[in-house]
Design a protein around this motif. Structure first.
Motif, PDB file in Angstrom:
ATOM      1  N   GLN A  86      -9.165  -5.119  -0.631  1.00  0.00           N
ATOM      2  CA  GLN A  86      -9.394  -3.701  -0.914  1.00  0.00           C
ATOM      3  C   GLN A  86      -9.512  -3.457  -2.420  1.00  0.00           C
ATOM      4  OE1 GLN A  86      -9.882  -1.305   1.469  1.00  0.00           O
ATOM      5  NE2 GLN A  86      -9.775  -2.944   2.968  1.00  0.00           N
ATOM      6  N   GLU A  87      -8.600  -4.041  -3.184  1.00  0.00           N
ATOM      7  CA  GLU A  87      -8.616  -3.859  -4.638  1.00  0.00           C
ATOM      8  C   GLU A  87      -9.920  -4.371  -5.243  1.00  0.00           C
ATOM      9  OE1 GLU A  87      -5.158  -5.976  -5.820  1.00  0.00           O
ATOM     10  OE2 GLU A  87      -3.760  -4.466  -5.031  1.00  0.00           O
ATOM     11  N   TRP A 143     -13.071  -4.693  -3.857  1.00  0.00           N
ATOM     12  CA  TRP A 143     -14.285  -3.898  -3.650  1.00  0.00           C
ATOM     13  C   TRP A 143     -14.175  -2.530  -4.314  1.00  0.00           C
ATOM     14  CZ3 TRP A 143     -14.701   0.880  -1.572  1.00  0.00           C
ATOM     15  CH2 TRP A 143     -13.764   1.322  -0.652  1.00  0.00           C
ATOM     16  N   GLN A 144     -12.968  -1.990  -4.437  1.00  0.00           N
ATOM     17  CA  GLN A 144     -12.808  -0.675  -5.067  1.00  0.00           C
ATOM     18  C   GLN A 144     -13.182  -0.692  -6.554  1.00  0.00           C
ATOM     19  OE1 GLN A 144      -8.786   0.383  -4.003  1.00  0.00           O
ATOM     20  NE2 GLN A 144      -9.367   0.958  -1.922  1.00  0.00           N
ATOM     21  N   GLU A 203      -4.494  -8.275   2.641  1.00  0.00           N
ATOM     22  CA  GLU A 203      -5.538  -7.269   2.835  1.00  0.00           C
ATOM     23  C   GLU A 203      -5.735  -6.447   1.570  1.00  0.00           C
ATOM     24  OE1 GLU A 203      -8.592  -5.748   4.860  1.00  0.00           O
ATOM     25  OE2 GLU A 203      -7.217  -7.207   5.744  1.00  0.00           O
ATOM     26  N   ASP A 204      -4.640  -6.196   0.863  1.00  0.00           N
ATOM     27  CA  ASP A 204      -4.716  -5.391  -0.366  1.00  0.00           C
ATOM     28  C   ASP A 204      -5.640  -6.026  -1.406  1.00  0.00           C
ATOM     29  OD1 ASP A 204      -3.012  -3.536   0.683  1.00  0.00           O
ATOM     30  OD2 ASP A 204      -1.238  -4.211  -0.413  1.00  0.00           O
ATOM     31  N   ILE A 239     -17.855  -0.599   4.600  1.00  0.00           N
ATOM     32  CA  ILE A 239     -17.029   0.501   4.108  1.00  0.00           C
ATOM     33  C   ILE A 239     -17.851   1.788   4.202  1.00  0.00           C
ATOM     34  CG2 ILE A 239     -15.615   1.372   2.208  1.00  0.00           C
ATOM     35  CD1 ILE A 239     -14.672  -1.350   3.250  1.00  0.00           C
TER      36      ILE A 239
END
Length: 214
Positions: free
Chosen positions: A11-12, A14-15, A7-8, A120
């Motif tokens: 997240q990484e 799109w951030q 999952e990370d 998001i």
């Protein structure tokens, strides 16, 4: 299907659209056509990892993600493919052979990928991750160098107009004796050219789908 990506990782990816994460030694490599390419030296391999930030005009994010995932359509617009097919549909394993200029040997990849369409806080973001795997259905072939360590992350979001913001992380080890100047040239010219090809492919996708269904 087993979990291929944490999952990370999603997240990484799109951030990075909100602001480049460049700590740890990332350096600006080149900037062209509104595209910024950063690189980070990888001591283990002596090669570079790359991060790319840019915009694709007139290329909606969802359309770009669809084009990126469509293997059959890629055969229409990517001039460097030699072979491209899903070899294990259940696990999503893909075999891809890439043409290299003479006298270099072609390279091939065996990889898996996963796309997630994220919401998001009301933002629609599309993330695609890919990485090398091994498969008994894809043994190495004579005269073709197997690329190992391939990793790619792509994040796409609307730019508020008719195009999209793009983040891409990329690393692979092409193997063999490729001169460093050629690798640098490929990174400097190949990435912008690839994004231009994606942009052109997006513009022709609707027509391709209509022809395919008729």
């Amino acid at each position: 299907m087993e979990v291929r990506f944490s999952e990370d990782r999603f997240q990484e990816a799109w951030q990075e659209l909100d602001g480049p994460e460049l700590s740890g030694g990332w350096q600006l490599f080149t900037e062209t056509m509104g595209i910024q390419i950063y690189r980070l030296y990888d001591e283990q391999t002596g090669l570079y990892q790359y991060k790319i930030y840019g915009n694709l005009a007139d290329c909606p994010a969802d359309l770009c993600a669809d084009v990126y995932m469509d293997l059959d359509y890629r055969k229409k617009w990517d001039q460097y493919w030699k072979a491209l097919q899903e070899v294990e549909s259940e696990d999503g394993v893909i075999y891809w052979e890439v043409k290299y200029p003479f006298p270099l040997c072609n390279r091939d990849y065996v990889y898996v990928r996963e796309r997630r369409d994220l919401d998001i806080n009301g933002r629609k973001i599309f993330v695609i991750l890919a990485k090398s795997v091994t498969s008994p259905n894809c043994p190495e072939k004579s005269g073709i160098i197997r690329v190992n360590g391939y990793k790619q992350s792509v994040a796409l979001e609307s730019d508020g107009k008719s195009g999209c913001k793009v983040f891409m992380y990329y690393f692979d080890n092409p193997g063999g004796m490729i001169p460093s100047w050629l690798i640098n040239w490929a990174a400097k010219t190949g990435v912008p050219n690839f994004l231009k090809s994606i942009q052109k492919a997006c513009n022709g996708y609707k027509q391709y789908k209509q022809q395919k269904s008729s």
